[in-house]
Write a protein that holds these residues in place. Structure first.
Motif, mmCIF file in Angstrom:
data_model
loop_
_atom_site.group_PDB
_atom_site.id
_atom_site.type_symbol
_atom_site.label_atom_id
_atom_site.label_comp_id
_atom_site.label_asym_id
_atom_site.label_seq_id
_atom_site.Cartn_x
_atom_site.Cartn_y
_atom_site.Cartn_z
ATOM 1 N N LYS A 256 0.830 -1.196 0.000
ATOM 2 C CA LYS A 256 0.000 0.000 0.000
ATOM 3 C C LYS A 256 0.872 1.256 0.000
ATOM 4 O O LYS A 256 1.878 1.324 0.704
ATOM 5 N N GLU A 257 0.478 2.243 -0.789
ATOM 6 C CA GLU A 257 1.096 3.574 -0.704
ATOM 7 C C GLU A 257 0.223 4.415 0.206
ATOM 8 O O GLU A 257 -0.878 4.807 -0.160
ATOM 9 N N ARG A 262 4.949 5.060 6.607
ATOM 10 C CA ARG A 262 5.562 4.627 5.352
ATOM 11 C C ARG A 262 6.626 3.555 5.517
ATOM 12 O O ARG A 262 6.861 2.758 4.609
#
Length: 475
Positions: A256-257, A262
């Motif tokens: 997933k972005e 992150r």
């Protein structure tokens, strides 16, 4: 200055580094001692000094800056489904596990163990919250695995280990293991009863076929997941590497972005006949895995508290050194008012985090467990909802400098919403409170008793508690 210099750098704060995240946090230190975890002070001081050191902070920044990358195949075309991380991610994980961020209460079964661990978790969140995800799930997996004693015993030594080993080897060959979670699917999200993944019997085990929309930390050694059997939705443990060293049939479709978080690899996966072992009673999978969710929600609170604390520390540091209109920013009346509000916000979150952690301690009585049942949802809603606004206000204290990536405030701001969404968003928390009120009346009684303990402290608080009790009388 030489002939071509345009100016000298002035009126800029020094770098905030080399400060212990524990010793500099008076509410946290005092709260830990008040909650009976004074025995852990030396451990917390050691981790606080490490987490606040320049080198460790830099590892956190690099782990976040260089996101993990998925490799579905090797150079020869073999399917491998591996995720590559920046070396700094491994350093953060190694240090966190060495200090027991993932398992302190299970290694130290004594009063204050959960409080001490929440303090550790909140400090790690100040440096790099992405690493908290696999550590949180590993911490929370042990209570869920207790529903299947034979499996729990096999995994016990790994769950109690503190040596980070990312190598792809069978769990029995590792000093410590990590456990992930894969519950939600595309069509349902929090409505897990709409899942379609199915489990087919295979001897004493099962084979899973289906997909998961969110699989957190796909490089974990195993995952707790949900799938349908003939008797209903059931919980399973799915190892990533099988005893013979081969890879289980788990296919990582993509990473997933995300807005934030992150450094942590969140993935979409498919089970293509994956080997799995049943955990808990068949058809009662939600009930089994809720024990894990209950503990991960505790970390949503401590994680958000850590993010808020870091934002406050940055705002206090900047305003103590920066001058505007002839005075330090921290001396300006309006700024002092804003900083005071931010301090109160963080102190309140810290106190609530520690009080909630107390109720999770192994020696907690029935009243404490009833309190935790409802207070976990309340605290998760309150603290996690407050974090983005509080961090945005702290960012304003730095002005334009706070909007620049190097200040860390943008990273904190991006990170802030995740704990309000993960493990049940606001509406789900509200439904969980209602469910506790109806199904477990003792939980509401425990919550009201906690609130009424402050009666007489302030007439405004007394009136607020009366209004709350009146509203809760009608679910």
């Amino acid at each position: 200055m030489d002939a071509f210099s345009t100016h000298e750098v002035a009126n800029q704060p020094p770098e905030l580094a080399g400060t212990s995240l524990f010793d500099s946090n008076r509410p946290l230190r005092e709260g830990v001692e008040a909650a009976g975890a004074g025995w852990a002070l030396e451990r917390l001081e050691a981790f606080g000094a490490l987490a606040g050191a320049t080198g460790f902070r830099e590892h956190g920044r690099l782990a976040n800056r260089f996101a993990p990358e998925l490799r579905t195949h090797d150079r020869f075309g073999n399917r491998i489904d591996e995720v590559d991380f920046h070396p700094s991610w491994h350093e953060v994980m190694r240090s966190a596990m060495a200090h027991g961020v993932h398992n302190l209460p299970w290694r130290e079964s004594r009063t204050g163990a959960q409080v001490a661990r929440s303090a550790l978790h909140s400090m790690l969140s100040q440096v790099e919250a992405g690493a908290c995800c696999p550590l949180t799930m590993t911490f929370a997996a042990r209570p869920a695995l207790a529903a299947e004693p034979e499996i729990a015993q096999r995994w016990e030594s790994g769950l109690l280990g503190t040596e980070y080993q990312p190598a792809l080897v069978p769990p029995r060959d590792k000093a410590a293991v990590l456990i992930g979670m894969a519950m939600t699917e595309k069509q349902g999200g929090s409505d897990v009863r709409s899942n379609t993944t199915r489990a087919e019997p295979d001897g004493e085990a099962h084979r899973l076929v289906g997909h998961k929309w969110f699989c957190s930390a796909p490089m974990s050694d195993a995952f707790l997941t949900l799938a349908w059997t003939g008797r209903g939705l059931t919980c399973f443990l799915v190892p990533r590497i099988l005893p013979d060293g081969s890879r289980n049939a788990i296919r990582i479709q993509r990473l997933k972005e995300k807005l934030g978080n992150r450094s942590n690899a969140s993935s979409e996966i498919e089970y293509t006949g994956a080997f799995a072992e049943q955990v808990g009673e068949e058809g009662r999978g939600v009930r089994t895995i809720v024990e894990m969710v209950h503990h991960t929600r505790l970390d949503c609170v401590s994680g958000s508290t850590g993010l808020m604390r870091e934002a406050l520390a940055q705002a206090l540091h900047h305003t103590a050194h920066r001058e505007a209109f002839g005075h330090r920013l921290s001396e300006q009346p309006l700024m002092r008012s804003v900083l005071a509000d931010l301090c109160l916000e963080v102190e309140a979150a810290t106190v609530l985090m520690l009080r909630l952690a107390e109720a999770f301690d192994p020696d907690a009585d029935e009243g404490e467990r009833a309190f935790a049942r409802i207070a976990t949802a309340v605290a998760k809603y309150q603290v996690c909802k407050r974090a983005p606004g509080m961090i945005g206000e702290a960012m304003e204290c730095l002005g334009g400098a706070g909007y620049v990536e190097e200040s860390i405030l943008p990273r904190l701001y991006r990170e802030a919403p995740v704990n309000a969404i993960w493990e049940g968003s606001g509406n789900v928390m509200c439904l969980d409170v209602l469910r506790a009120m109806v199904r477990e009346p003792a939980s509401l009684e425990a919550l009201l008793a906690e609130i009424h303990a402050a009666d007489g402290a302030d007439p405004r608080l007394d009136e607020a508690s009366r209004q709350l009790e009146k509203a809760l009388a009608d679910p």
